[in-house]
Design a protein around this motif. Sequence first.
Motif, PDB file in Angstrom:
ATOM      1  N   THR A  57       0.830  -1.203   0.000  1.00 18.96           N
ATOM      2  CA  THR A  57       0.000   0.000   0.000  1.00 18.96           C
ATOM      3  C   THR A  57       0.868   1.258   0.000  1.00 18.96           C
ATOM      4  N   VAL A  58       1.933   1.248   0.816  1.00 17.72           N
ATOM      5  CA  VAL A  58       2.848   2.394   0.863  1.00 17.72           C
ATOM      6  C   VAL A  58       3.516   2.588  -0.494  1.00 17.72           C
ATOM      7  N   ARG A  59       3.938   1.498  -1.101  1.00 18.11           N
ATOM      8  CA  ARG A  59       4.583   1.594  -2.413  1.00 18.11           C
ATOM      9  C   ARG A  59       3.619   2.169  -3.456  1.00 18.11           C
ATOM     10  N   GLU A  60       2.397   1.681  -3.443  1.00 24.02           N
ATOM     11  CA  GLU A  60       1.409   2.162  -4.401  1.00 24.02           C
ATOM     12  C   GLU A  60       1.140   3.649  -4.198  1.00 24.02           C
ATOM     13  N   LYS A  61       1.087   4.061  -2.939  1.00 26.15           N
ATOM     14  CA  LYS A  61       0.787   5.459  -2.620  1.00 26.15           C
ATOM     15  C   LYS A  61       1.889   6.388  -3.135  1.00 26.15           C
ATOM     16  N   VAL A  62       3.154   6.033  -2.938  1.00 28.88           N
ATOM     17  CA  VAL A  62       4.241   6.923  -3.370  1.00 28.88           C
ATOM     18  C   VAL A  62       4.273   7.023  -4.893  1.00 28.88           C
ATOM     19  N   HIS A  63       3.958   5.937  -5.588  1.00 32.51           N
ATOM     20  CA  HIS A  63       3.950   5.988  -7.057  1.00 32.51           C
ATOM     21  C   HIS A  63       2.755   6.798  -7.556  1.00 32.51           C
ATOM     22  N   MET A  64       1.600   6.666  -6.917  1.00 35.52           N
ATOM     23  CA  MET A  64       0.425   7.446  -7.320  1.00 35.52           C
ATOM     24  C   MET A  64       0.668   8.939  -7.100  1.00 35.52           C
ATOM     25  N   GLU A  65       1.312   9.272  -5.972  1.00 36.00           N
ATOM     26  CA  GLU A  65       1.613  10.674  -5.700  1.00 36.00           C
ATOM     27  C   GLU A  65       2.582  11.232  -6.734  1.00 36.00           C
ATOM     28  N   ALA A  66       3.594  10.425  -7.087  1.00 31.35           N
ATOM     29  CA  ALA A  66       4.562  10.877  -8.086  1.00 31.35           C
ATOM     30  C   ALA A  66       3.880  11.079  -9.440  1.00 31.35           C
ATOM     31  N   ASP A  67       2.993  10.155  -9.828  1.00 30.39           N
ATOM     32  CA  ASP A  67       2.294  10.281 -11.117  1.00 30.39           C
ATOM     33  C   ASP A  67       1.376  11.497 -11.126  1.00 30.39           C
ATOM     34  N   ARG A  68       0.636  11.719 -10.048  1.00 26.43           N
ATOM     35  CA  ARG A  68      -0.290  12.842  -9.990  1.00 26.43           C
ATOM     36  C   ARG A  68       0.459  14.179 -10.034  1.00 26.43           C
ATOM     37  N   LYS A  69       1.618  14.244  -9.362  1.00 28.37           N
ATOM     38  CA  LYS A  69       2.396  15.477  -9.410  1.00 28.37           C
ATOM     39  C   LYS A  69       2.912  15.734 -10.811  1.00 28.37           C
ATOM     40  N   ALA A  70       3.325  14.666 -11.483  1.00 29.65           N
ATOM     41  CA  ALA A  70       3.806  14.824 -12.857  1.00 29.65           C
ATOM     42  C   ALA A  70       2.680  15.309 -13.763  1.00 29.65           C
ATOM     43  N   GLU A  98       9.467  12.361  -1.553  1.00 26.24           N
ATOM     44  CA  GLU A  98       9.259  12.829  -2.920  1.00 26.24           C
ATOM     45  C   GLU A  98       9.975  11.914  -3.911  1.00 26.24           C
ATOM     46  N   GLY A  99       9.421  11.844  -5.136  1.00 20.66           N
ATOM     47  CA  GLY A  99      10.070  11.071  -6.184  1.00 20.66           C
ATOM     48  C   GLY A  99       9.867   9.579  -6.072  1.00 20.66           C
ATOM     49  N   ALA A 100       8.712   9.137  -5.589  1.00 16.90           N
ATOM     50  CA  ALA A 100       8.387   7.708  -5.482  1.00 16.90           C
ATOM     51  C   ALA A 100       9.419   6.948  -4.653  1.00 16.90           C
ATOM     52  N   ARG A 101       9.795   7.565  -3.545  1.00 15.23           N
ATOM     53  CA  ARG A 101      10.763   6.926  -2.656  1.00 15.23           C
ATOM     54  C   ARG A 101      10.131   6.639  -1.299  1.00 15.23           C
ATOM     55  N   ILE A 102      10.591   5.564  -0.703  1.00 14.74           N
ATOM     56  CA  ILE A 102      10.158   5.196   0.650  1.00 14.74           C
ATOM     57  C   ILE A 102      11.353   5.366   1.572  1.00 14.74           C
ATOM     58  N   GLY A 103      11.176   6.144   2.624  1.00 15.01           N
ATOM     59  CA  GLY A 103      12.262   6.385   3.568  1.00 15.01           C
ATOM     60  C   GLY A 103      12.014   5.681   4.887  1.00 15.01           C
TER      61      GLY A 103
END
Length: 377
Positions: A127-140, A170-175
């Motif tokens: 879920t976390v991975r999907e969220k960071v990629h969705m956020e990156a796509d929406r920002k783009a 930011e940038g589809a990264r998980i910290g």
Amino acid sequence: MSSGEKAPADVGTSGKSKPVANVDDKLVADVDPKSAPPEQLEQLRRRQHALTGEVNFLQEEDTRLETTRVRLLNVQKRHEALKDRLSRDSDKMIFERLQKEFEAARVAQTEEISLEGEQWNDGLLATVREKVHMEADRKAMSSQTSIPLDPQFNAKTTYRIKNQVICCLEGARIGIQYETYFAGEPCEIYHCVLESKSFLEKMTVIEHTVPFFLPIREAENDLLSSNAIKFIDYVGELVQSYVDRREQVRLIKELYGKQIGELFHSLPYNLIEFVLEDFDCKVTVSLRYADLLSTLPSRIRVLAWPVHPSKKMISTSDNSNEESSEAAATVAQSIPSRLSYAEDALRTMSLPEAYAEIVLHLPRMLQQMHQHVVTAS
């Protein structure tokens, strides 16, 4: 000199007197090594060794120990210089940059969820991975079409699992931020940043502030692609165990530094050796840890090396039997004794606690060892 007179026994061919230190030296001087039987030479050699060999043995042991000590000190100096060189300014800059980025993510968070037990699982990480990629796509997409971001998808959720804090960067990264502790007090913070090109691709470690001598890259190769949860938890245990071992050593140096003559350790503190010299003997402690997740040693050796022979064990006597007894006692004193009680303490207690236990009972144990040597001799 007339032909009927005999030359004195201690006059050499040069006409000068040769001083004879004692009877044994005279016996050796009177024996021709070319013509004497081997048995006689061996007997003389053994007799000389009985009188002087033990002294030479102890001197040679002291020389070897001193040489080893000097070598270890040189290794320690090179080790410190290496640590300084490897702690480059660029590493500090990475830490400062990531620390600011994590702090910004924590400030911007709208919710922090604490996870326990089975709540921390592959489904949540997906879920976390999907969220960071969705956020990156929406920002783009927003930057291209000028469409404002949906506040619902702009929400920032942070997850806490024990000493680990997981943020969407930011940038589809998980910290992952690792908070370490010792005796309930906070210590260093470490970071690990994961990235994947897409939701279906495997994650990789793109940045981290874990010490270079801890095997994070090996863990990435072995675990991250097959079990990301296990990888994240393993790195957390890795840095916490390292800090625990390091702080144990720091604490004994702080509390008992005057009693510790020499102390050496490997970079990850999985090999620790130190010497106690504030007693009637030198005590050497050697600790090995089974793996880098261990906080208690698995291989322990504690030896007592007497360096101050008791005057009660050495007396002046011309009797050969007494001399042999004294020589045997001296030899017994030069052989180290294992301190089993100390090894048991180190096996079950933290290093500062075990150290206090060792020092508390050491005088009594040394006295018992002394009495045993006297009885045996």
